[in-house]
Motif scaffolding. Structure first.
Motif, PDB file in Angstrom:
ATOM      1  N   ALA A 154      -0.429 -12.238   4.926  1.00 13.81           N
ATOM      2  CA  ALA A 154       0.179 -13.392   4.324  1.00 13.81           C
ATOM      3  C   ALA A 154       1.646 -12.853   4.107  1.00 13.81           C
ATOM      4  CB  ALA A 154      -0.280 -13.965   3.182  1.00 13.81           C
ATOM      5  N   GLY A 155       2.011 -11.822   4.447  1.00 10.51           N
ATOM      6  CA  GLY A 155       3.256 -11.267   4.009  1.00 10.51           C
ATOM      7  C   GLY A 155       4.459 -11.654   5.040  1.00 10.51           C
ATOM      8  N   LYS A 156       5.469 -11.718   4.313  1.00 10.79           N
ATOM      9  CA  LYS A 156       6.763 -12.220   5.031  1.00 10.79           C
ATOM     10  C   LYS A 156       7.394 -11.529   6.025  1.00 10.79           C
ATOM     11  CE  LYS A 156       7.084 -15.887   1.698  1.00 10.79           C
ATOM     12  NZ  LYS A 156       7.694 -16.571   0.401  1.00 10.79           N
ATOM     13  N   GLY A 157       7.129 -10.209   6.040  1.00 11.85           N
ATOM     14  CA  GLY A 157       7.884  -9.174   6.672  1.00 11.85           C
ATOM     15  C   GLY A 157       9.349  -8.928   6.378  1.00 11.85           C
ATOM     16  N   SER A 158       9.595  -8.727   5.101  1.00  8.33           N
ATOM     17  CA  SER A 158      11.033  -8.748   4.652  1.00  8.33           C
ATOM     18  C   SER A 158      11.515  -7.494   4.904  1.00  8.33           C
ATOM     19  CB  SER A 158      10.988  -8.892   2.877  1.00  8.33           C
ATOM     20  OG  SER A 158       9.977  -7.810   2.480  1.00  8.33           O
ATOM     21  N   ILE A 172      -2.465 -19.787   2.844  1.00 11.07           N
ATOM     22  CA  ILE A 172      -1.432 -19.797   1.292  1.00 11.07           C
ATOM     23  C   ILE A 172      -0.521 -20.401   1.660  1.00 11.07           C
ATOM     24  CG2 ILE A 172      -0.088 -18.008   0.142  1.00 11.07           C
ATOM     25  CD1 ILE A 172      -2.085 -16.048   0.745  1.00 11.07           C
ATOM     26  N   PRO A 173      -0.092 -21.278   0.902  1.00 11.05           N
ATOM     27  CA  PRO A 173       1.188 -22.162   1.047  1.00 11.05           C
ATOM     28  C   PRO A 173       2.474 -21.169   1.263  1.00 11.05           C
ATOM     29  CG  PRO A 173      -0.238 -23.034  -0.890  1.00 11.05           C
ATOM     30  CD  PRO A 173      -0.765 -21.611  -0.256  1.00 11.05           C
ATOM     31  N   TYR A 174       3.332 -21.688   2.169  1.00 10.86           N
ATOM     32  CA  TYR A 174       4.580 -20.968   2.470  1.00 10.86           C
ATOM     33  C   TYR A 174       5.317 -20.831   1.206  1.00 10.86           C
ATOM     34  CZ  TYR A 174       8.579 -19.159   4.932  1.00 10.86           C
ATOM     35  OH  TYR A 174       9.647 -18.561   5.381  1.00 10.86           O
ATOM     36  N   ASN A 175       5.519 -21.666   0.486  1.00 14.08           N
ATOM     37  CA  ASN A 175       6.474 -21.656  -0.632  1.00 14.08           C
ATOM     38  C   ASN A 175       6.055 -20.786  -1.950  1.00 14.08           C
ATOM     39  OD1 ASN A 175       4.472 -23.476  -1.468  1.00 14.08           O
ATOM     40  ND2 ASN A 175       5.936 -25.285  -2.015  1.00 14.08           N
ATOM     41  N   ARG A 176       4.659 -20.328  -1.605  1.00 13.61           N
ATOM     42  CA  ARG A 176       4.233 -19.421  -3.127  1.00 13.61           C
ATOM     43  C   ARG A 176       4.507 -18.071  -2.751  1.00 13.61           C
ATOM     44  NH1 ARG A 176      -0.019 -22.158  -5.527  1.00 13.61           N
ATOM     45  NH2 ARG A 176      -0.216 -19.918  -6.842  1.00 13.61           N
ATOM     46  N   ASP A 177       4.867 -17.336  -3.712  1.00 12.93           N
ATOM     47  CA  ASP A 177       5.273 -16.001  -3.620  1.00 12.93           C
ATOM     48  C   ASP A 177       3.746 -15.040  -4.000  1.00 12.93           C
ATOM     49  OD1 ASP A 177       6.236 -13.392  -3.209  1.00 12.93           O
ATOM     50  OD2 ASP A 177       7.502 -13.500  -5.132  1.00 12.93           O
ATOM     51  N   ASP A 180      -2.824 -10.767  -5.369  1.00  9.98           N
ATOM     52  CA  ASP A 180      -2.784 -12.251  -5.451  1.00  9.98           C
ATOM     53  C   ASP A 180      -3.842 -13.051  -4.313  1.00  9.98           C
ATOM     54  OD1 ASP A 180      -1.254 -12.504  -7.723  1.00  9.98           O
ATOM     55  OD2 ASP A 180       0.643 -12.299  -6.373  1.00  9.98           O
ATOM     56  N   SER A 181      -3.783 -12.155  -3.080  1.00  5.49           N
ATOM     57  CA  SER A 181      -4.694 -12.654  -2.265  1.00  5.49           C
ATOM     58  C   SER A 181      -5.992 -12.637  -2.238  1.00  5.49           C
ATOM     59  CB  SER A 181      -4.080 -12.050  -0.633  1.00  5.49           C
ATOM     60  OG  SER A 181      -2.668 -12.395  -0.462  1.00  5.49           O
ATOM     61  N   SER A 224       0.126  -8.082  -9.307  1.00  5.03           N
ATOM     62  CA  SER A 224       0.319  -8.705  -7.820  1.00  5.03           C
ATOM     63  C   SER A 224       0.186  -7.877  -6.621  1.00  5.03           C
ATOM     64  CB  SER A 224       1.808  -9.339  -8.140  1.00  5.03           C
ATOM     65  OG  SER A 224       2.193  -9.894  -6.877  1.00  5.03           O
ATOM     66  N   SER A 225       0.265  -6.730  -6.719  1.00  6.24           N
ATOM     67  CA  SER A 225       0.413  -5.940  -5.595  1.00  6.24           C
ATOM     68  C   SER A 225      -0.741  -4.780  -5.800  1.00  6.24           C
ATOM     69  CB  SER A 225       1.635  -5.027  -5.538  1.00  6.24           C
ATOM     70  OG  SER A 225       1.353  -4.179  -4.479  1.00  6.24           O
ATOM     71  N   LEU A 226      -1.450  -4.697  -4.522  1.00 12.11           N
ATOM     72  CA  LEU A 226      -2.462  -3.659  -4.566  1.00 12.11           C
ATOM     73  C   LEU A 226      -1.942  -2.191  -4.524  1.00 12.11           C
ATOM     74  CD1 LEU A 226      -5.205  -4.930  -2.052  1.00 12.11           C
ATOM     75  CD2 LEU A 226      -5.533  -4.724  -4.366  1.00 12.11           C
ATOM     76  N   LYS A 227      -1.274  -2.082  -3.403  1.00 12.07           N
ATOM     77  CA  LYS A 227      -0.520  -0.557  -3.257  1.00 12.07           C
ATOM     78  C   LYS A 227       0.619  -0.246  -4.317  1.00 12.07           C
ATOM     79  CE  LYS A 227       1.255   3.073  -1.411  1.00 12.07           C
ATOM     80  NZ  LYS A 227       2.039   2.923  -0.486  1.00 12.07           N
ATOM     81  N   GLY A 228       1.176  -1.247  -4.857  1.00 12.63           N
ATOM     82  CA  GLY A 228       2.382  -0.773  -5.950  1.00 12.63           C
ATOM     83  C   GLY A 228       1.847  -0.644  -7.175  1.00 12.63           C
ATOM     84  N   GLU A 229       0.858  -1.466  -7.512  1.00 12.88           N
ATOM     85  CA  GLU A 229       0.150  -1.508  -8.927  1.00 12.88           C
ATOM     86  C   GLU A 229      -1.202  -1.156  -9.219  1.00 12.88           C
ATOM     87  OE1 GLU A 229       1.833  -5.501 -11.105  1.00 12.88           O
ATOM     88  OE2 GLU A 229       2.276  -5.763  -8.926  1.00 12.88           O
ATOM     89  N   PHE A 230      -1.995  -1.970  -8.354  1.00  8.69           N
ATOM     90  CA  PHE A 230      -3.649  -1.755  -8.882  1.00  8.69           C
ATOM     91  C   PHE A 230      -4.031  -0.323  -8.474  1.00  8.69           C
ATOM     92  CE2 PHE A 230      -7.922  -2.662  -7.637  1.00  8.69           C
ATOM     93  CZ  PHE A 230      -8.503  -2.649  -8.850  1.00  8.69           C
TER      94      PHE A 230
END
Length: 389
Positions: free
Chosen positions: A13-17, A91-96, A101-102, A235-241
């Motif tokens: 679901a990542g946007k590839g920023s 997952i809706p595109y407009n949801r961050d 969260d996923s 919100s993030s597995l890698k960065g937080e959890f």
């Protein structure tokens, strides 16, 4: 865990920023790597690991969930015709949405311990080994870590210079090379890194490296999802959890208790609904897990003797009910196609793996000068005076 198998979750679901040049108008999971969409590779790895296929009912039943944002994914998966059962979750595109969260979104679909894979990881490592390791050690978290460097020296199309690679700081217990004791991103620190006193007491010797790659392939206990469900600020597995889970190995166990003398119903309800329960309140243990934890120091060795048990027991943190392990990958290949350089390297690797019969014939009028390995899609023609670079 042993009787009910695992639930596989492929996150796409990542946007590839980090590679906006390629993902501005196209889902990252559908970017072609050696003429196959990126999502093909984690699904292929799950099939090889024995996850149930439509024509293979005799294989132990696993369930695969695909988290995605774009409806195009459904069409791509149908065209791949993979022999695996997939439950698509949109997952809706407009949801961050972050990765945590996923997982929170699909928590009701997950019935067992969970194997999480990122759609942008490409490796030849057999997941069956990781699953076997997980069953032997029975940890709270098992992460696949790669020590195989990939070549980012090659030029990136459309750019000058090399791309800056974000590094991870990964700490391994010096006395027990399988124990994961520190996990964070290099960007989270300025000049110094701090460690808790409780961690240094239980793990006085560790090796911290910045040249290891977190493959973003994790095995997690099912009860960790219940903790995520209540702690919605994660919100993030890698960065937080996951870094928090690693740190919790060294914390003293504290459980939330309710005041049994208070019979006011409203008071009891408000306390039970608090989202700040300790992580230890969610841990599920049974006799099998307790027995495995006592044998844990010997599981990584073939020499099951009393001397090795005495030598390794002090470094096993037997009082901790949260255990984190790292499976280190030292051979083969492992690359994350989450940046332009990583995506280019993934293509280079997969091109070398392709059979000659899989390559398409290119129509051309004149001789073509090629400076790199390249393939084209179906029904493509190269014009005059072209330089494939």
């Amino acid at each position: 865990m042993f009787g009910n198998g695992l639930t596989g979750v492929v996150l796409s679901a990542g946007k590839g920023s980090r590679m906006a040049e390629l993902t501005a108008n196209w889902p990252k999971g559908l970017l072609p790597v050696a003429n196959k969409p990126l999502i093909y590779y984690p699904l292929e790895a799950l099939i090889k690991a024995g996850f149930q296929g439509m024509s293979s009912p005799h294989i132990v039943s696993y369930h695969v969930i695909y988290v995605l944002t774009y409806y195009l994914m459904n069409k791509a998966l149908n065209e791949l015709k993979l022999d695996i059962r997939i439950d698509l979750v949109s997952i809706p595109y407009n949801r961050d949405f972050g990765t945590a969260d996923s997982l929170r979104l699909i928590k009701d679909k997950i019935k067992n311990d969970v194997l999480v894979l990122s759609c942008d990881t490409i490796t030849d490592f057999p997941l069956k080994r990781l699953i076997d390791f997980y069953r032997i050690h029975n940890p709270t978290l098992l992460a696949l870590i790669s020590s195989i460097p990939y070549n980012n020296e090659n030029s990136i199309p459309g750019r000058k210079g090399r791309e800056k690679i974000e590094k991870d700081l990964i700490g391994i217990d010096a006395q027990n090379g399988d124990r994961l004791v520190f996990m964070s991103s290099e960007a989270d620190f300025d000049e110094s890194v701090s460690f808790s006193v409780s961690m240094l007491k239980k793990c006085p010797q560790m090796t911290i490296k910045s040249n290891l790659l977190d493959a973003h392939i994790y095995l997690l206990k099912k009860w960790t999802l219940r903790y995520l469900e209540e702690n919605t600020q994660i919100s993030s597995l890698k960065g937080e959890f996951l870094p928090s889970l690693v740190r919790k190995q060294f914390r003293r166990e504290v459980k939330t208790t309710l005041n049994k003398t208070n019979t006011n119903p409203s008071s009891i309800i408000s306390m039970s609904a608090l989202p700040h329960r300790q992580i230890f309140d969610f841990i599920e243990t049974n006799d099998i897990e307790l027995g495995l934890r006592r044998l844990e120091p010997n599981m990584a060795s073939d020499d099951l003797n009393a001397e090795s048990l005495i030598h390794q027991m002090p470094n096993s943190y037997p009082e901790s009910k949260i255990t984190c392990f790292a499976y280190r990958l030292d051979e083969g290949y492992c690359v994350r196609a989450n940046t332009v350089s990583g995506y280019c390297e993934a293509n280079r690797i997969q091109l070398r793996q392709m059979n000659a019969s899989d390559r398409k014939t290119v129509k051309h009028q004149n001789s073509i000068k090629s400076q790199v390995d390249a393939i084209t899609g179906n029904v493509k023609a190269i014009g005059e005076k072209c330089l494939i670079k």
